[in-house]
Design a protein around this motif. Structure first.
Motif, PDB file in Angstrom:
ATOM      1  N   ASP A   1      -4.359  24.068 -37.919  1.00  0.00           N
ATOM      2  CA  ASP A   1      -2.947  24.442 -38.008  1.00  0.00           C
ATOM      3  C   ASP A   1      -2.095  23.185 -38.202  1.00  0.00           C
ATOM      4  O   ASP A   1      -2.242  22.221 -37.450  1.00  0.00           O
ATOM      5  N   PRO A   2      -1.215  23.167 -39.196  1.00  0.00           N
ATOM      6  CA  PRO A   2      -0.389  21.979 -39.449  1.00  0.00           C
ATOM      7  C   PRO A   2       0.450  21.546 -38.244  1.00  0.00           C
ATOM      8  O   PRO A   2       0.604  20.351 -37.991  1.00  0.00           O
TER       9      PRO A   2
ATOM     10  N   GLN B   1      -3.012  15.227 -45.071  1.00  0.00           N
ATOM     11  CA  GLN B   1      -3.339  15.741 -46.406  1.00  0.00           C
ATOM     12  C   GLN B   1      -4.026  17.093 -46.263  1.00  0.00           C
ATOM     13  O   GLN B   1      -4.858  17.288 -45.399  1.00  0.00           O
ATOM     14  N   GLY B   2      -3.660  18.017 -47.142  1.00  0.00           N
ATOM     15  CA  GLY B   2      -4.314  19.330 -47.125  1.00  0.00           C
ATOM     16  C   GLY B   2      -3.280  20.437 -47.266  1.00  0.00           C
ATOM     17  O   GLY B   2      -2.149  20.175 -47.661  1.00  0.00           O
ATOM     18  N   ASN B   3      -3.631  21.622 -46.803  1.00  0.00           N
ATOM     19  CA  ASN B   3      -4.951  22.038 -46.380  1.00  0.00           C
ATOM     20  C   ASN B   3      -5.166  23.512 -46.701  1.00  0.00           C
ATOM     21  O   ASN B   3      -5.764  24.255 -45.940  1.00  0.00           O
ATOM     22  N   MET B   4      -4.653  23.962 -47.875  1.00  0.00           N
ATOM     23  CA  MET B   4      -4.759  25.375 -48.239  1.00  0.00           C
ATOM     24  C   MET B   4      -6.216  25.778 -48.431  1.00  0.00           C
ATOM     25  O   MET B   4      -7.006  25.037 -49.012  1.00  0.00           O
ATOM     26  N   ASP B   5      -6.563  26.942 -47.915  1.00  0.00           N
ATOM     27  CA  ASP B   5      -7.901  27.490 -48.117  1.00  0.00           C
ATOM     28  C   ASP B   5      -8.166  27.605 -49.623  1.00  0.00           C
ATOM     29  O   ASP B   5      -7.395  28.258 -50.343  1.00  0.00           O
ATOM     30  N   PRO B   6      -9.219  26.973 -50.141  1.00  0.00           N
ATOM     31  CA  PRO B   6      -9.490  27.043 -51.587  1.00  0.00           C
ATOM     32  C   PRO B   6      -9.607  28.471 -52.095  1.00  0.00           C
ATOM     33  O   PRO B   6      -9.313  28.743 -53.264  1.00  0.00           O
ATOM     34  N   SER B   7     -10.003  29.413 -51.227  1.00  0.00           N
ATOM     35  CA  SER B   7     -10.176  30.801 -51.665  1.00  0.00           C
ATOM     36  C   SER B   7      -8.860  31.490 -51.976  1.00  0.00           C
ATOM     37  O   SER B   7      -8.844  32.537 -52.645  1.00  0.00           O
ATOM     38  N   VAL B   8      -7.738  30.931 -51.503  1.00  0.00           N
ATOM     39  CA  VAL B   8      -6.431  31.504 -51.860  1.00  0.00           C
ATOM     40  C   VAL B   8      -6.249  31.493 -53.375  1.00  0.00           C
ATOM     41  O   VAL B   8      -5.555  32.348 -53.940  1.00  0.00           O
ATOM     42  N   LEU B   9      -6.904  30.548 -54.051  1.00  0.00           N
ATOM     43  CA  LEU B   9      -6.788  30.470 -55.516  1.00  0.00           C
ATOM     44  C   LEU B   9      -7.461  31.649 -56.214  1.00  0.00           C
ATOM     45  O   LEU B   9      -7.354  31.789 -57.435  1.00  0.00           O
ATOM     46  N   TYR B  10      -8.158  32.505 -55.469  1.00  0.00           N
ATOM     47  CA  TYR B  10      -8.658  33.771 -56.030  1.00  0.00           C
ATOM     48  C   TYR B  10      -7.619  34.877 -55.914  1.00  0.00           C
ATOM     49  O   TYR B  10      -7.809  35.971 -56.442  1.00  0.00           O
TER      50      TYR B  10
ATOM     51  N   LYS C   1       0.156  17.874 -36.598  1.00  0.00           N
ATOM     52  CA  LYS C   1       1.307  16.967 -36.473  1.00  0.00           C
ATOM     53  C   LYS C   1       1.540  16.578 -35.020  1.00  0.00           C
ATOM     54  O   LYS C   1       1.899  15.434 -34.720  1.00  0.00           O
ATOM     55  N   SER C   2       1.322  17.511 -34.096  1.00  0.00           N
ATOM     56  CA  SER C   2       1.544  17.207 -32.681  1.00  0.00           C
ATOM     57  C   SER C   2       0.508  16.221 -32.159  1.00  0.00           C
ATOM     58  O   SER C   2       0.806  15.410 -31.280  1.00  0.00           O
ATOM     59  N   ILE C   3      -0.697  16.277 -32.693  1.00  0.00           N
ATOM     60  CA  ILE C   3      -1.765  15.390 -32.228  1.00  0.00           C
ATOM     61  C   ILE C   3      -1.634  13.999 -32.847  1.00  0.00           C
ATOM     62  O   ILE C   3      -1.797  12.977 -32.175  1.00  0.00           O
ATOM     63  N   THR C   4      -1.345  13.947 -34.152  1.00  0.00           N
ATOM     64  CA  THR C   4      -1.329  12.654 -34.852  1.00  0.00           C
ATOM     65  C   THR C   4      -0.009  11.905 -34.669  1.00  0.00           C
ATOM     66  O   THR C   4       0.044  10.685 -34.878  1.00  0.00           O
ATOM     67  N   LYS C   5       1.063  12.616 -34.309  1.00  0.00           N
ATOM     68  CA  LYS C   5       2.346  12.003 -33.926  1.00  0.00           C
ATOM     69  C   LYS C   5       2.873  10.977 -34.941  1.00  0.00           C
ATOM     70  O   LYS C   5       3.408   9.934 -34.563  1.00  0.00           O
ATOM     71  N   GLY C   6       2.698  11.280 -36.236  1.00  0.00           N
ATOM     72  CA  GLY C   6       3.273  10.419 -37.263  1.00  0.00           C
ATOM     73  C   GLY C   6       2.545   9.110 -37.483  1.00  0.00           C
ATOM     74  O   GLY C   6       3.018   8.255 -38.232  1.00  0.00           O
ATOM     75  N   ARG C   7       1.383   8.937 -36.818  1.00  0.00           N
ATOM     76  CA  ARG C   7       0.634   7.683 -36.998  1.00  0.00           C
ATOM     77  C   ARG C   7       0.014   7.579 -38.379  1.00  0.00           C
ATOM     78  O   ARG C   7      -0.221   6.476 -38.886  1.00  0.00           O
ATOM     79  N   VAL C   8      -0.282   8.721 -38.984  1.00  0.00           N
ATOM     80  CA  VAL C   8      -0.934   8.757 -40.293  1.00  0.00           C
ATOM     81  C   VAL C   8      -0.255   9.798 -41.164  1.00  0.00           C
ATOM     82  O   VAL C   8       0.471  10.665 -40.679  1.00  0.00           O
ATOM     83  N   THR C   9      -0.516   9.697 -42.462  1.00  0.00           N
ATOM     84  CA  THR C   9      -0.120  10.755 -43.387  1.00  0.00           C
ATOM     85  C   THR C   9      -1.163  11.860 -43.301  1.00  0.00           C
ATOM     86  O   THR C   9      -2.357  11.592 -43.175  1.00  0.00           O
TER      87      THR C   9
ATOM     88  N   THR D   1       5.806  24.098 -43.483  1.00  0.00           N
ATOM     89  CA  THR D   1       5.244  23.702 -42.192  1.00  0.00           C
ATOM     90  C   THR D   1       4.949  22.208 -42.129  1.00  0.00           C
ATOM     91  O   THR D   1       5.226  21.549 -41.124  1.00  0.00           O
ATOM     92  N   PHE D   2       4.374  21.668 -43.188  1.00  0.00           N
ATOM     93  CA  PHE D   2       4.041  20.244 -43.209  1.00  0.00           C
ATOM     94  C   PHE D   2       5.274  19.367 -43.431  1.00  0.00           C
ATOM     95  O   PHE D   2       5.344  18.238 -42.959  1.00  0.00           O
ATOM     96  N   GLY D   3       6.244  19.880 -44.206  1.00  0.00           N
ATOM     97  CA  GLY D   3       7.351  19.037 -44.651  1.00  0.00           C
ATOM     98  C   GLY D   3       7.006  18.431 -46.003  1.00  0.00           C
ATOM     99  O   GLY D   3       5.837  18.352 -46.383  1.00  0.00           O
TER     100      GLY D   3
END
Length: 366
Positions: free
Chosen positions: A283-284, A298-307, A288-296, A323-325
């Motif tokens: 969950d984004p 990347q992601g994270n849509m389920d590839p199957s949504v493209l079906y 974000k709550s865990i990484t606290k802005g320390r890193v960028t 959600t990500f910004g």
């Protein structure tokens, strides 16, 4: 280092380094590959690893999605494979149609480390074709977008080298962890040493950003991940950046992608990588709550949504961006590689929506 054309689109570099961006940049794992008819045409003429080992063909294939989706992708990723490192170490790797990678003579017992693998690997001799492809592709891109390099992480490569290919249980590789833990660590270190040299070579050849794929990270328990994965991916980031600085070369942004290792997010955001890539099960808001802005992130849509239909793709992209910004510390991607039977037009809808919604959310257009 080679003189290259000036970069016209540095959006992904700025996002990886934590700078504000006018919209979130986007690229897709496996964006050059089997879902594209133009790639399948090349594949009919050439063996998979022939394409990897022929710089002209690797360049051609790397540029195919950049040309098809002109102006919609913010990065190219060199066409290669994570299993070129096991090849460099001395193992045979074959790409079998409808089956995937096969290693016909895998490692079975710890003694095989000394009898089946090369003691010293010169990456410039064994993997120089990748470096040539990167340099050639970087020039052919003419600054349109940055070029990404990549490697497989040590645990993932070790698993392939012992299993002899893909596996649902990784029982053979895990047997090493629990029966031969010291031998497993010796093998992981051997792979790490080659991985460090290989990434440095890619950056010197022209890669402007690199990603480490721990595709089977989620097959390990949190404790085993901390023992058999984390120390080695951490070592890669530290050693690559230190060696580049020592040689007077500016380090490039580095991304770590540990599929399924949601429990390691805090650690992964603290070991020297600029970007942490997320699979679709994370969950984004939690990330974000865990990484606290320390890193960028990347992601994270389920590839199957493209079906799905176009409206579903657009709605999913909008929710993800909201959600990500879209203006800071975020790079749009799928939660794993694009699947081979996806309609290329659906990929186009995904990319167009990232652009239009990203600009809307940033207030750049009405």
């Amino acid at each position: 280092m080679t003189d290259f054309p000036p970069l016209k689109n540095d959006l992904i570099i700025r996002a990886a380094l934590g700078e504000k961006t006018e919209r979130a940049p986007v690229w897709v794992m496996r964006q050059a590959g089997r879902y594209l008819p133009e790639f399948r045409e090349e594949r009919r003429k050439h063996d998979f690893f022939t394409i990897c080992r022929t710089p002209e063909l690797a360049t051609l294939v790397t540029l195919q999605p950049i040309d098809r989706y002109d102006g919609l992708l913010d990065a190219a990723i060199i066409f290669s494979d994570i299993l070129v490192i096991p090849q460099a170490l001395g193992l045979v790797v074959e790409m079998v149609p409808e089956k995937g990678p096969v290693l016909p003579n895998p490692l079975v017992v710890p003694e095989d480390i000394d009898t089946k693998l090369q003691k010293n690997v010169d990456v410039y001799q064994e993997l120089g074709y990748v470096f040539k492809a990167i340099t050639m592709t970087r020039k052919a891109l003419n600054g349109r977008v940055p070029l990404l390099g990549f490697i497989g992480a040590p645990w993932t490569l070790m698993a392939y080298m012992i299993e002899g290919g893909g596996s649902n249980t990784l029982s053979k590789a895990k047997t090493w962890l629990f029966r031969y833990p010291e031998a497993a660590k010796r093998l992981l270190q051997k792979i790490t040493d080659v991985a460090v040299d290989f990434l440095i070579g890619q950056i010197i050849a022209g890669a402007q950003m690199v990603q480490v794929f721990e595709s089977w990270g989620g097959e390990l328990s949190p404790h085993d991940f901390t023992t058999f994965s984390l120390p080695y991916v951490a070592q890669i980031a530290e050693r690559v950046k230190a060696k580049l600085k020592l040689d007077g070369i500016t380090p490039v942004p580095m991304t770590i992608f540990c599929k399924g290792s949601w429990y390691a997010l805090e650690s992964l955001s603290s070991i020297g990588y600029d970007t942490v890539s997320l699979d679709w099960t994370v969950d984004p808001v939690y990330a974000k709550s865990i990484t606290k802005g320390r890193v960028t992130l990347q992601g994270n849509m389920d590839p199957s949504v493209l079906y799905g239909d176009h409206d579903t793709i657009r709605a999913t992209v909008r929710k993800m961006l909201e959600t990500f910004g879209t203006s800071e510390r975020y790079i749009v991607n799928l939660g794993h590689g694009i699947l081979p039977t996806v309609d290329p037009e659906n990929m186009k809808v995904f990319l167009e929506t990232v652009h239009s919604v990203g600009l809307q959310l940033n207030g750049a257009i009405a």
